[in-house]
Structures are given as structure tokens and as C-alpha cells.
Design an enzyme around this catalytic site. Structure first.
Site, PDB file in Angstrom:
ATOM      1  N   TYR A  50      -3.715  -5.709  15.199  1.00  0.00           N
ATOM      2  CA  TYR A  50      -3.703  -4.835  14.017  1.00  0.00           C
ATOM      3  C   TYR A  50      -3.297  -3.425  14.435  1.00  0.00           C
ATOM      4  O   TYR A  50      -4.049  -2.718  15.105  1.00  0.00           O
ATOM      5  CB  TYR A  50      -5.089  -4.812  13.343  1.00  0.00           C
ATOM      6  CG  TYR A  50      -5.289  -5.910  12.311  1.00  0.00           C
ATOM      7  CD1 TYR A  50      -4.771  -7.189  12.508  1.00  0.00           C
ATOM      8  CD2 TYR A  50      -5.995  -5.666  11.132  1.00  0.00           C
ATOM      9  CE1 TYR A  50      -4.959  -8.187  11.559  1.00  0.00           C
ATOM     10  CE2 TYR A  50      -6.190  -6.662  10.181  1.00  0.00           C
ATOM     11  CZ  TYR A  50      -5.662  -7.915  10.403  1.00  0.00           C
ATOM     12  OH  TYR A  50      -5.843  -8.907   9.461  1.00  0.00           O
TER      13      TYR A  50
ATOM     14  N   ASP B 173      -2.877  -0.929  12.510  1.00  0.00           N
ATOM     15  CA  ASP B 173      -3.445   0.162  11.700  1.00  0.00           C
ATOM     16  C   ASP B 173      -4.671   0.766  12.374  1.00  0.00           C
ATOM     17  O   ASP B 173      -5.151   1.823  11.946  1.00  0.00           O
ATOM     18  CB  ASP B 173      -3.771  -0.292  10.272  1.00  0.00           C
ATOM     19  CG  ASP B 173      -4.649  -1.535  10.199  1.00  0.00           C
ATOM     20  OD1 ASP B 173      -4.590  -2.377  11.130  1.00  0.00           O
ATOM     21  OD2 ASP B 173      -5.399  -1.666   9.213  1.00  0.00           O
TER      22      ASP B 173
ATOM     23  N   TRP C 146      -0.989  -2.695   8.294  1.00  0.00           N
ATOM     24  CA  TRP C 146      -1.463  -2.367   6.944  1.00  0.00           C
ATOM     25  C   TRP C 146      -1.270  -0.867   6.776  1.00  0.00           C
ATOM     26  O   TRP C 146      -1.535  -0.104   7.705  1.00  0.00           O
ATOM     27  CB  TRP C 146      -2.941  -2.747   6.799  1.00  0.00           C
ATOM     28  CG  TRP C 146      -3.207  -4.185   7.143  1.00  0.00           C
ATOM     29  CD1 TRP C 146      -3.801  -4.655   8.283  1.00  0.00           C
ATOM     30  CD2 TRP C 146      -2.886  -5.343   6.359  1.00  0.00           C
ATOM     31  NE1 TRP C 146      -3.864  -6.028   8.250  1.00  0.00           N
ATOM     32  CE2 TRP C 146      -3.317  -6.479   7.085  1.00  0.00           C
ATOM     33  CE3 TRP C 146      -2.282  -5.527   5.108  1.00  0.00           C
ATOM     34  CZ2 TRP C 146      -3.146  -7.786   6.592  1.00  0.00           C
ATOM     35  CZ3 TRP C 146      -2.131  -6.813   4.637  1.00  0.00           C
ATOM     36  CH2 TRP C 146      -2.558  -7.923   5.369  1.00  0.00           C
ATOM     37  N   THR C 147      -0.825  -0.452   5.581  1.00  0.00           N
ATOM     38  CA  THR C 147      -0.334   0.931   5.481  1.00  0.00           C
ATOM     39  C   THR C 147      -1.147   1.838   4.548  1.00  0.00           C
ATOM     40  O   THR C 147      -0.599   2.770   3.972  1.00  0.00           O
ATOM     41  CB  THR C 147       1.146   0.927   5.030  1.00  0.00           C
ATOM     42  OG1 THR C 147       1.244   0.218   3.783  1.00  0.00           O
ATOM     43  CG2 THR C 147       2.033   0.273   6.077  1.00  0.00           C
ATOM     44  N   GLU C 148      -2.436   1.590   4.434  1.00  0.00           N
ATOM     45  CA  GLU C 148      -3.237   2.492   3.592  1.00  0.00           C
ATOM     46  C   GLU C 148      -3.005   3.962   3.977  1.00  0.00           C
ATOM     47  O   GLU C 148      -2.920   4.834   3.119  1.00  0.00           O
ATOM     48  CB  GLU C 148      -4.730   2.179   3.732  1.00  0.00           C
ATOM     49  CG  GLU C 148      -5.185   0.927   3.014  1.00  0.00           C
ATOM     50  CD  GLU C 148      -5.152  -0.309   3.897  1.00  0.00           C
ATOM     51  OE1 GLU C 148      -4.348  -0.365   4.857  1.00  0.00           O
ATOM     52  OE2 GLU C 148      -5.940  -1.246   3.624  1.00  0.00           O
TER      53      GLU C 148
ATOM     54  N   GLU D 288     -10.091 -12.618   1.375  1.00  0.00           N
ATOM     55  CA  GLU D 288     -10.871 -11.573   0.713  1.00  0.00           C
ATOM     56  C   GLU D 288     -10.819 -11.731  -0.810  1.00  0.00           C
ATOM     57  O   GLU D 288     -10.398 -10.825  -1.524  1.00  0.00           O
ATOM     58  CB  GLU D 288     -10.349 -10.188   1.133  1.00  0.00           C
ATOM     59  CG  GLU D 288     -10.553  -9.936   2.620  1.00  0.00           C
ATOM     60  CD  GLU D 288     -10.010  -8.590   3.082  1.00  0.00           C
ATOM     61  OE1 GLU D 288     -10.618  -8.012   3.998  1.00  0.00           O
ATOM     62  OE2 GLU D 288      -8.990  -8.122   2.571  1.00  0.00           O
TER      63      GLU D 288
ATOM     64  N   ARG E  51       0.846  -1.206   0.000  1.00  0.00           N
ATOM     65  CA  ARG E  51       0.000   0.000   0.000  1.00  0.00           C
ATOM     66  C   ARG E  51       0.877   1.250   0.000  1.00  0.00           C
ATOM     67  O   ARG E  51       0.614   2.208  -0.721  1.00  0.00           O
ATOM     68  CB  ARG E  51      -0.936   0.003   1.203  1.00  0.00           C
ATOM     69  CG  ARG E  51      -2.283  -0.677   0.964  1.00  0.00           C
ATOM     70  CD  ARG E  51      -2.161  -2.097   0.413  1.00  0.00           C
ATOM     71  NE  ARG E  51      -3.432  -2.776   0.303  1.00  0.00           N
ATOM     72  CZ  ARG E  51      -3.944  -3.558   1.275  1.00  0.00           C
ATOM     73  NH1 ARG E  51      -3.252  -3.799   2.388  1.00  0.00           N
ATOM     74  NH2 ARG E  51      -5.117  -4.131   1.101  1.00  0.00           N
TER      75      ARG E  51
HETATM   76  C1  ACM Z   1      -6.400  -8.979   6.179  1.00  0.00           C
HETATM   77  O1  ACM Z   1      -6.630  -8.145   7.064  1.00  0.00           O
HETATM   78  N1  ACM Z   1      -6.666  -8.707   4.915  1.00  0.00           N
HETATM   79  C2  ACM Z   1      -5.816 -10.276   6.497  1.00  0.00           C
END
Ligand code: ACM
Length: 510
Positions: free
Chosen positions: A404, A406, A455-457, A314, A150
């Protein structure tokens, strides 16, 4: 004085540690007695201490500071070590090299925090408090995932990231290399993956569903040499780099490069500029499986990690349901319908990895859908860990409400933009026991450990990465290494550990 107290403030907390009176002083006269096979540990110790202390730590058979490997030592496993600091001698011993590397991080934390600085620190005496430590981790898998798809980060930053993981005795650096918004891993036979897939025109502003964009192109990819160098750098610190290549969903960047791998080869696609779940996925024709194998051949060449992550989560099956060719493939494979192709696809690729001596890893949607030879990362629901482990999978808990990063770490309105929907505070991370309460010993034994996810959005800079990671990663490292759930004890150690992170210029959440 700090040197006296530091044995009590180690993060993660050692299994057994007793403070003794007195100090060992490291100075220009200190020599290392390096046992057979311990040279890489001596090299790491010198590398880590030289910038701040200027100490040369020359080798000598009479050295008072001994690093020894003794495969006959029992009870220490791969990563455990014993450390004795006495006024005139230091002895660090382990059965395996990785144990010595863990012990070296303990030595760094026992020294005054200035020892962690990357610039010369004059006027500090390098005192180690006398102590007796025996230290063995509860879980072998203590990981950290960083999403460089990302938002790309240069390899120079990844090396610093690894340094900070190693300080906390983290064993796995999970590198999320590909996603809808970018492909960062070069594959010689498929140059467009990075040439085209490594760049997007702009990025969505704000959470998924917003309709504004920043208008700023974003891109980047690693060279093979950079990744090989990173793997070597991490290995020297006892950290395994586990690559993740997403399939059959989260592949929009690959489809922008090679549309023929999708379900609508005639349709040009851009590298995705939005966040969220993209319904554009890989096709299931033979050329797609060949593509995945070609990519993974290169991945296995670069990454010696026994585990290779292939994502798997997903993956909307809308395109598959509407494709005549995909429906025919499902029939040809004897499957009840297109949705079953998801498990079939991952099974094909998992088998390929197993045939090459690697262990496939996938994100669990429920804990029941992945082939049995997969190691499963559970993330959606804490109950999935038990489900997957009971089914026989080795499991790594990546439960989103506890790991998580993020998500914001407090409800303070001044927190930077974060993934909406949850707050993951320090206490939630430390409270997370990856082993489900009602697991019997067999099932509990399949839980390898846990890891943080970043996660780096919304995370574009190293400073922001570190703000989200520290001190929450300290909490995960502490719990996963020691198993101890004593929050007050962790908090009091963290106060002193914060000074160490300051010495390393880590931008931490207050
Ligand atoms: C995920 O959060 N897509 C594993």
C-alpha cells in the site's frame, strides 16, 4: 562508463545476464530487421527512442538490429525474451509479442539514461553494452493499482503512468474507477453516473474522522474514447488495463446519481465528501442487479482485460439488516440472513462475467467468503493468501503492509500527509514474497503475483503520485519479476536506476 555497467543495473533484474566486451552503436545508419509479427515491437522501439535520439531505425532486410518472433522458442512463456548484443549485431527474440515488448524496455535501460528523455539529447553516443540476456518473469501478475475515484487524474497523466509501469515490466494497470467519492467511468445508458456521481462538493481534510473540509469542489470523468485510447496505448506497451467497479459497497457516488438503487430510495444522498467506510450500500432488488449488468456490459465493451474487478470489500450490512425487503430477499434466496447476501450478490455478478468469458476479481475480507470462480486480492492479512489459495482461488497478493503506497515510506516528520497507521518502506516492499512460505507447489501455483496499491484520499497531483510510487514500485517490480530477495543487490542497481528516473523527470522519494 555507464554503458558498460548498465547491464548489471537493470530493474527488474533479468533471470540471466552476462556482460561481454565491446558495444553496439545505434546511429543514423542502424536499420531494423523486423521479423514476421514483430512490427508492433519495432513501432514501440522507434516511438520510445525517437524523442531523445532522433534515430529513425528504418526497416531493412539487411538490418543489423533484429526483432524476431519465434513461437517455437521454448521456456520463455508469454513474456520472456532473449537478447544478444554483439559489436555488429543485436538480436531480440521471443515466442510472443509481449516478450519483445519486455525486451525493448531492457534495451532502453541498457542505453545511456539520456535515451529516456523526452527532449533531443545532442552529443550522446547511443552505445549498447555487449551482453547475453535470457529473461523470464517469475510471476505473470505484476501490477499497480491507481485510485482515480478519490482524486481524478486526466487521461494524459494515465498514459505517462503507463509508460513508467512499462519501463518496469509491470503487466497489469488496475484502474480503480468508482468509489463513494466519485464515479469516473461513463455508461451511456446511465448518464447521471458521471454527470452527478463524478462530482463532490468538497473533501474532508485529513484522515477519516476529522471534521474539517476544504470547501473545494472536486470532479472529473473519462470519455469512452479516452478509456478506449488508454487501453490501446497500454496494450502497445504490453500492459493490460484491468478496470474496477466497486459493488455492493463503496457505491455512494452511484447512489447520489440513482437513489433508487439503494435501500432508502426516498433519501437524497450526496457524493461522499468524507473518507473511510460508508454504510450506504446497494440494495439487492432485481433492478440493482440489472444496473450492475448494464454497467459491466459497457465496461466489457471498453476493456478487453480477461479480468474484471468488482471490489466487494468493506460492505457494511447494517442497511440490509434493517430493511424488510432485503430480509425477504434473503429468505427467498434460501440464505440464513442478510449478511449472506454479500456472497450471493457477488456470485450473481461473478456468474454474469463468467458467462461473458471474463474472470471476476474481488478484494478478500478473509479469503473464504468469495465464490470459487473469483480471483482474489488479499490485502488485510498476509495469511489470507494461503487461505484463499488453499481454497482453490487464483490469488494476487496486495498485502497492505508491503504494497500500500498510501502509507508513508519513512517516519520522517517531513513526509506529506499519508494514510496513518503504518510505514511501508522500500525494504518492506522488496522483502514481500507473494507466495506464502508454507505453500505446497499446487497452492503456490495459484499465486499469480502481486501489485502496488495507491489509494488517493490525500494524493491530488501527479508529482505526489510519483513521489509515493517511486522507487517503491521499482522494488515490487524487481521482486515479482526476478523472485530474487537480495536487498543489497537491488539497492546497488537502484542507485543507477534513479538516474534513469531522473531522466524521465520522475519525482522520487530520496
Ligand atoms: C481496500 O483497501 N479497501 C481494499
Amino acid at each position: 562508463m555507464p554503458a558498460q555497467r548498465s547491464v548489471l543495473t537493470l530493474v527488474p533484474r533479468p533471470t540471466k545476464a552476462a556482460l561481454r566486451p565491446g558495444h553496439f552503436t545505434l546511429d543514423a545508419g542502424t536499420a531494423l530487421h523486423i521479423g514476421a509479427g514483430a512490427e508492433p515491437a519495432a513501432h514501440l522501439l522507434r516511438t520510445l527512442l525517437a524523442p531523445a535520439t532522433g534515430l529513425s531505425l528504418r526497416p531493412s532486410p539487411d538490418g543489423q538490429f533484429a526483432l524476431t518472433l519465434d513461437p517455437g522458442l521454448t521456456g520463455l512463456g508469454e513474456e520472456g525474451y532473449g537478447l544478444t548484443v554483439a559489436p555488429h549485431a543485436v538480436l531480440l527474440r521471443a515466442a510472443h509479442l509481449t516478450g519483445l515488448l519486455r525486451g525493448i524496455q531492457t534495451l532502453r535501460q541498457l542505453l545511456p539514461p539520456q535515451a529516456l528523455s523526452d527532449t533531443p539529447q545532442r552529443g550522446t553516443r547511443w552505445l549498447l553494452p555487449c551482453a547475453e540476456i535470457t529473461d523470464v518473469p517469475r510471476h505473470p501478475w505484476r501490477g499497480a493499482m491507481l485510485d482515480v475515484a478519490r482524486h481524478f487524474q486526466p487521461v494524459s497523466y494515465l498514459r505517462r503512468y503507463v509508460d513508467l509501469l512499462a519501463l518496469h515490466k509491470i503487466s497489469v494497470f488496475h484502474l480503480h474507477l468508482t468509489d463513494d467519492q466519485g464515479w469516473r467511468m461513463p455508461v451511456a445508458a446511465l448518464p447521471k453516473l458521471t454527470e452527478i456521481g463524478g462530482h463532490r462538493a468538497e473533501s474532508q481534510k485529513g484522515p477519516a474522522g476529522s471534521d474539517t473540509y476544504d470547501g473545494i469542489p472536486h470532479g472529473g470523468s473519462y470519455t469512452r474514447d479516452e478509456l478506449v485510447g488508454l487501453v490501446r496505448y497500454a496494450a502497445a506497451r504490453g500492459v493490460t488495463v484491468m478496470p474496477e467497479i466497486e459493488m455492493p459497497g463503496h457505491v455512494r457516488a452511484a447512489l447520489a446519481a440513482y437513489p433508487e438503487l439503494g435501500n432508502h430510495p426516498e433519501r437524497p444522498l450526496d457524493v461522499w465528501t468524507r473518507w473511510g467506510v460508508c454504510d450506504t450500500v446497494l440494495g439487492v432488488h432485481d433492478e440493482v442487479l440489472d444496473f450492475c449488468r448494464t454497467v459491466l456490459d459497457e465496461v466489457m465493451d471498453v476493456f478487453p482485460s480477461p479480468y474484471i474487478h468488482i471490489g466487494g470489500e468493506e460492505c457494511p450490512t447494517t442497511e440490509w439488516t434493517h430493511s424488510v425487503a432485503v430480509r425477504e430477499r434473503a429468505v427467498a434466496q434460501g440464505l440464513p440472513g442478510p449478511a449472506a447476501l454479500h456472497g450471493w450478490f457477488l456470485g450473481q455478478i461473478g456468474d454474469f462475467l463468467v458467462r461473458h468469458g471474463r474472470r471476476p476479481v474481488g478484494w478478500a475480507e478473509t479469503g473464504t467468503e468469495l465464490p470459487l470462480d473469483f480471483t482474489v486480492m488479499t490485502w488485510r492479512d498476509s495469511a489470507h493468501t494461503l487461505t484463499a489459495a488453499r481454497r482453490g482461488h487464483p490469488v494476487v497478493s496486495a498485502y497492505h503492509r508491503a504494497t500500500y503506497l498510501d502509507y508513508a515510506q519513512s517516519g520522517d516528520p517531513r513526509e506529506p500527509l499519508a494514510q496513518p497507521g503504518n510505514i511501508v518502506d522500500l525494504r518492506a516492499v522488496h522483502a514481500h514474497d507473494p507466495v506464502p512460505e508454507d505453500a505446497d507447489p499446487d497452492v503456490a501455483g495459484r499465486v499469480l503475483g502481486t501489485q502496488t496499491q495507491l489509494w488517493t484520499e490525500f494524493v491530488t497531483t501527479p508529482a505526489h503520485i510519483e513521489y509515493l510510487t517511486y522507487p517503491r514500485l521499482c522494488a515490487l517490480a524487481d521482486r515479482a519479476w526476478s523472485g530474487a530477495s537480495d536487498w543489497a543487490d537491488f539497492r546497488s542497481r537502484l542507485d543507477e536506476h534513479t538516474v534513469r528516473l531522473d531522466a524521465l523527470d520522475v519525482r522520487q522519494h530520496p
